[in-house]
Design a protein around this motif. Structure first.
Motif, mmCIF file in Angstrom:
data_model
loop_
_atom_site.group_PDB
_atom_site.id
_atom_site.type_symbol
_atom_site.label_atom_id
_atom_site.label_comp_id
_atom_site.label_asym_id
_atom_site.label_seq_id
_atom_site.Cartn_x
_atom_site.Cartn_y
_atom_site.Cartn_z
ATOM 1 N N ALA A 42 0.849 -1.203 0.000
ATOM 2 C CA ALA A 42 0.000 0.000 0.000
ATOM 3 C C ALA A 42 0.884 1.253 0.000
ATOM 4 O O ALA A 42 0.614 2.230 -0.720
ATOM 5 C CB ALA A 42 -0.934 -0.013 1.211
ATOM 6 N N ILE A 43 1.956 1.209 0.793
ATOM 7 C CA ILE A 43 2.897 2.352 0.818
ATOM 8 C C ILE A 43 3.522 2.534 -0.576
ATOM 9 O O ILE A 43 3.594 3.654 -1.086
ATOM 10 C CB ILE A 43 3.971 2.153 1.916
ATOM 11 N N SER A 44 3.926 1.432 -1.201
ATOM 12 C CA SER A 44 4.532 1.529 -2.552
ATOM 13 C C SER A 44 3.555 2.176 -3.533
ATOM 14 O O SER A 44 3.950 3.032 -4.336
ATOM 15 C CB SER A 44 4.863 0.149 -3.112
ATOM 16 N N LEU A 45 2.292 1.765 -3.467
ATOM 17 C CA LEU A 45 1.314 2.322 -4.410
ATOM 18 C C LEU A 45 1.101 3.811 -4.161
ATOM 19 O O LEU A 45 1.039 4.609 -5.098
ATOM 20 C CB LEU A 45 -0.016 1.564 -4.291
ATOM 21 N N LEU A 46 0.999 4.197 -2.885
ATOM 22 C CA LEU A 46 0.688 5.600 -2.587
ATOM 23 C C LEU A 46 1.910 6.518 -2.714
ATOM 24 O O LEU A 46 1.779 7.692 -3.048
ATOM 25 C CB LEU A 46 0.090 5.718 -1.182
ATOM 26 N N TRP A 47 3.093 5.999 -2.432
ATOM 27 C CA TRP A 47 4.286 6.858 -2.468
ATOM 28 C C TRP A 47 5.004 6.797 -3.809
ATOM 29 O O TRP A 47 5.600 7.789 -4.236
ATOM 30 C CB TRP A 47 5.278 6.453 -1.361
ATOM 31 N N PHE A 48 4.992 5.602 -4.425
ATOM 32 C CA PHE A 48 5.758 5.444 -5.669
ATOM 33 C C PHE A 48 4.853 5.258 -6.883
ATOM 34 O O PHE A 48 5.337 5.185 -7.999
ATOM 35 C CB PHE A 48 6.715 4.237 -5.545
ATOM 36 N N ARG A 49 3.553 5.113 -6.638
ATOM 37 C CA ARG A 49 2.562 4.876 -7.687
ATOM 38 C C ARG A 49 2.916 3.627 -8.499
ATOM 39 O O ARG A 49 2.704 3.566 -9.693
ATOM 40 C CB ARG A 49 2.424 6.112 -8.598
ATOM 41 N N LYS A 50 3.515 2.670 -7.809
ATOM 42 C CA LYS A 50 3.944 1.445 -8.494
ATOM 43 C C LYS A 50 3.722 0.255 -7.578
ATOM 44 O O LYS A 50 3.837 0.372 -6.348
ATOM 45 C CB LYS A 50 5.442 1.488 -8.803
ATOM 46 N N ARG A 54 7.834 -8.047 -4.180
ATOM 47 C CA ARG A 54 7.572 -8.338 -2.765
ATOM 48 C C ARG A 54 8.790 -8.046 -1.878
ATOM 49 O O ARG A 54 8.637 -7.604 -0.745
ATOM 50 C CB ARG A 54 7.119 -9.805 -2.624
ATOM 51 N N TYR A 55 10.005 -8.308 -2.378
ATOM 52 C CA TYR A 55 11.168 -8.063 -1.505
ATOM 53 C C TYR A 55 11.288 -6.580 -1.169
ATOM 54 O O TYR A 55 11.815 -6.216 -0.116
ATOM 55 C CB TYR A 55 12.474 -8.625 -2.116
ATOM 56 N N VAL A 56 10.734 -5.698 -2.049
ATOM 57 C CA VAL A 56 10.768 -4.258 -1.765
ATOM 58 C C VAL A 56 9.735 -3.921 -0.690
ATOM 59 O O VAL A 56 10.043 -3.248 0.303
ATOM 60 C CB VAL A 56 10.498 -3.421 -3.039
ATOM 61 N N SER A 57 8.495 -4.407 -0.870
ATOM 62 C CA SER A 57 7.479 -4.061 0.134
ATOM 63 C C SER A 57 7.796 -4.708 1.476
ATOM 64 O O SER A 57 7.527 -4.132 2.532
ATOM 65 C CB SER A 57 6.060 -4.371 -0.340
ATOM 66 N N LYS A 58 8.428 -5.894 1.458
ATOM 67 C CA LYS A 58 8.851 -6.524 2.725
ATOM 68 C C LYS A 58 9.922 -5.665 3.404
ATOM 69 O O LYS A 58 9.964 -5.554 4.625
ATOM 70 C CB LYS A 58 9.457 -7.916 2.463
ATOM 71 N N PHE A 59 10.796 -5.057 2.596
ATOM 72 C CA PHE A 59 11.838 -4.198 3.174
ATOM 73 C C PHE A 59 11.200 -2.961 3.821
ATOM 74 O O PHE A 59 11.575 -2.565 4.925
ATOM 75 C CB PHE A 59 12.859 -3.767 2.112
ATOM 76 N N ILE A 60 10.211 -2.381 3.119
ATOM 77 C CA ILE A 60 9.509 -1.223 3.696
ATOM 78 C C ILE A 60 8.882 -1.637 5.034
ATOM 79 O O ILE A 60 8.983 -0.919 6.040
ATOM 80 C CB ILE A 60 8.443 -0.692 2.712
ATOM 81 N N LEU A 62 9.834 -4.026 7.014
ATOM 82 C CA LEU A 62 10.899 -4.229 8.005
ATOM 83 C C LEU A 62 11.299 -2.880 8.630
ATOM 84 O O LEU A 62 11.472 -2.767 9.846
ATOM 85 C CB LEU A 62 12.108 -4.906 7.345
ATOM 86 N N CYS A 63 11.421 -1.847 7.783
ATOM 87 C CA CYS A 63 11.796 -0.518 8.297
ATOM 88 C C CYS A 63 10.714 0.007 9.240
ATOM 89 O O CYS A 63 11.014 0.599 10.287
ATOM 90 C CB CYS A 63 12.013 0.473 7.146
ATOM 91 N N VAL A 64 9.449 -0.217 8.875
ATOM 92 C CA VAL A 64 8.341 0.249 9.726
ATOM 93 C C VAL A 64 8.396 -0.462 11.078
ATOM 94 O O VAL A 64 8.317 0.175 12.138
ATOM 95 C CB VAL A 64 6.973 0.019 9.030
ATOM 96 N N VAL A 65 8.562 -1.771 11.048
ATOM 97 C CA VAL A 65 8.606 -2.536 12.312
ATOM 98 C C VAL A 65 9.809 -2.092 13.146
ATOM 99 O O VAL A 65 9.693 -1.840 14.346
ATOM 100 C CB VAL A 65 8.682 -4.063 12.020
ATOM 101 N N ALA A 66 10.961 -1.962 12.493
ATOM 102 C CA ALA A 66 12.201 -1.682 13.232
ATOM 103 C C ALA A 66 12.196 -0.298 13.876
ATOM 104 O O ALA A 66 12.806 -0.108 14.930
ATOM 105 C CB ALA A 66 13.402 -1.829 12.308
ATOM 106 N N THR A 67 11.531 0.666 13.258
ATOM 107 C CA THR A 67 11.616 2.036 13.797
ATOM 108 C C THR A 67 10.295 2.522 14.398
ATOM 109 O O THR A 67 10.177 3.696 14.734
ATOM 110 C CB THR A 67 12.101 3.037 12.720
ATOM 111 N N ALA A 68 9.315 1.637 14.577
ATOM 112 C CA ALA A 68 8.013 2.076 15.119
ATOM 113 C C ALA A 68 8.166 2.703 16.508
ATOM 114 O O ALA A 68 7.468 3.659 16.845
ATOM 115 C CB ALA A 68 7.038 0.900 15.165
ATOM 116 N N ASP A 69 9.090 2.163 17.306
ATOM 117 C CA ASP A 69 9.265 2.741 18.647
ATOM 118 C C ASP A 69 10.673 2.467 19.138
ATOM 119 O O ASP A 69 11.322 1.506 18.699
ATOM 120 C CB ASP A 69 8.230 2.146 19.619
ATOM 121 N N HIS A 70 11.160 3.324 20.021
ATOM 122 C CA HIS A 70 12.450 3.056 20.652
ATOM 123 C C HIS A 70 12.398 3.471 22.116
ATOM 124 O O HIS A 70 13.288 4.134 22.627
ATOM 125 C CB HIS A 70 13.605 3.755 19.912
#
Ligand code: ACO
Ligand code: LMR
Length: 267
Positions: A42-50, A54-60, A62-70
């Motif tokens: 969903a982020i790829s579609l809204l931000w990149f219009r593409k 799957r390895y790209v959206s999985k990476f996105i 991963l970044c969301v999970v890793a930085t959601a809170d500290h």
């Protein structure tokens, strides 16, 4: 004939005029059904219009999970907690936390991407880049952490690096940034490639290498702020969590203790 009123707005990412909303032309029911898409898709579609692999959206994701809170001690959570305890509503408390995201905390991604990419594209060696920043008295964005160091490595950075190494076609900018880290950590053990810097350089490698963007499209995405946008989106999840936590725990108005202030007012 009919004269069409000129439009005040242009929009190229979403449309809610039909029976169901679409993100870059894809109906949300399809996004919800498609296990390949998920929140990263969903982020790829809204931000990149593409629709990206799957390895790209999985990476996105991963970044969301890793930085959601500290945790509660970092600038953003601290502000949200103080605002929540002052009786402010969710949006105000969230804004208070988000407002701390900037060049020192959580908002170093786009500049880190820009600085490292300019150095690599300009054929600087890691040592020449560090020296140039020193001469220019420029802080290297994406380097340094208040508590994480060589002796206390950041697990988030490890996860992100490992994912990039395992799934990306190539990681030239990550490799360059790791060479820079080798030099900066010789000065001080906390001058590591931090989570902002690691996501930033990996993302540049991803945008440049995934085959969906030209080099200039990839660089324009970064200059428009997509990477700080990723941190802001992710950390919003944690800040909302801190607001709800303070409410649940019925925490009273916060006042900072006198003994934790050095007063320079006497004499
Ligand atoms: N590049 C070059 N030198 C640096 C850097 C850097 N990024 N960061 C610190 N230093 C140097 C300082 O100049 C200082 O040198 P000196 O002792 O010769 O004066 C020494 O390292 C210690 O600096 P401090 O300011 O005490 O480091 P501190 O631990 O307070 O700073 C911080 C941490 C704010 C993250 C800092 O390293 C920085 O500004 N980094 C760049 C911005 C950045 O990437 N922020 C994102 C952090 S991760 C996150 O927020 C999710
Ligand atoms: C964070 O993700 O909030 C940080 O890395 C900043 C910190 O000081 O932990």
């Amino acid at each position: 004939g009919l004269v069409r009123k000129p439009a005040n707005f242009v929009c190229s990412i979403s449309d809610d005029r039909g029976a169901e909303p679409t993100y870059a032309g894809v109906p949300i029911s399809e996004i919800a059904k498609d296990e390949e898409l998920g929140i990263g898709g969903a982020i790829s579609l809204l931000w990149f219009r593409k629709r990206l692999p799957r390895y790209v959206s999985k990476f996105i994701e991963l970044c969301v999970v890793a930085t959601a809170d500290h945790g509660p001690c970092v600038s953003g959570a601290h502000n949200t907690i103080v605002a929540a305890r002052a009786g402010k509503d969710l949006v105000s408390s969230l804004i208070s936390g988000l407002a701390t995201i900037g060049p020192r905390f959580g908002g170093a991604l786009d500049d880190a991407a820009r600085m490292f990419a300019a150095a690599l594209d300009g054929n600087l060696t890691a040592a020449a880049f560090v020296e140039k920043c020193k001469q220019d008295k420029t802080v290297i964005m994406g380097i340094g952490h208040r508590v994480k160091s060589l002796d206390n490595p950041d697990a988030r950075v490890v996860l992100i690096k490992e994912y990039a190494k395992a799934h990306f076609p190539a990681t030239p900018l990550l490799d360059f940034a790791l060479a820079v880290e080798q030099i900066t950590t010789r000065k001080k053990a906390n001058l590591i490639l931090n989570v902002d810097g690691c996501i930033a350089v990996c993302f540049v490698d991803l945008l440049r290498g995934c085959g969906a963007f030209t080099r200039s499209e990839a660089d324009e995405l970064v200059s428009n702020g997509v990477l700080n946008g990723l941190f802001v989106s992710s950390r919003t999840i944690g800040l909302v969590g801190h607001f709800l936590d303070q409410r649940r725990l019925k925490q009273p108005l916060y006042r900072h203790p006198y003994d934790d202030v050095t007063y320079l007012t006497d004499g």
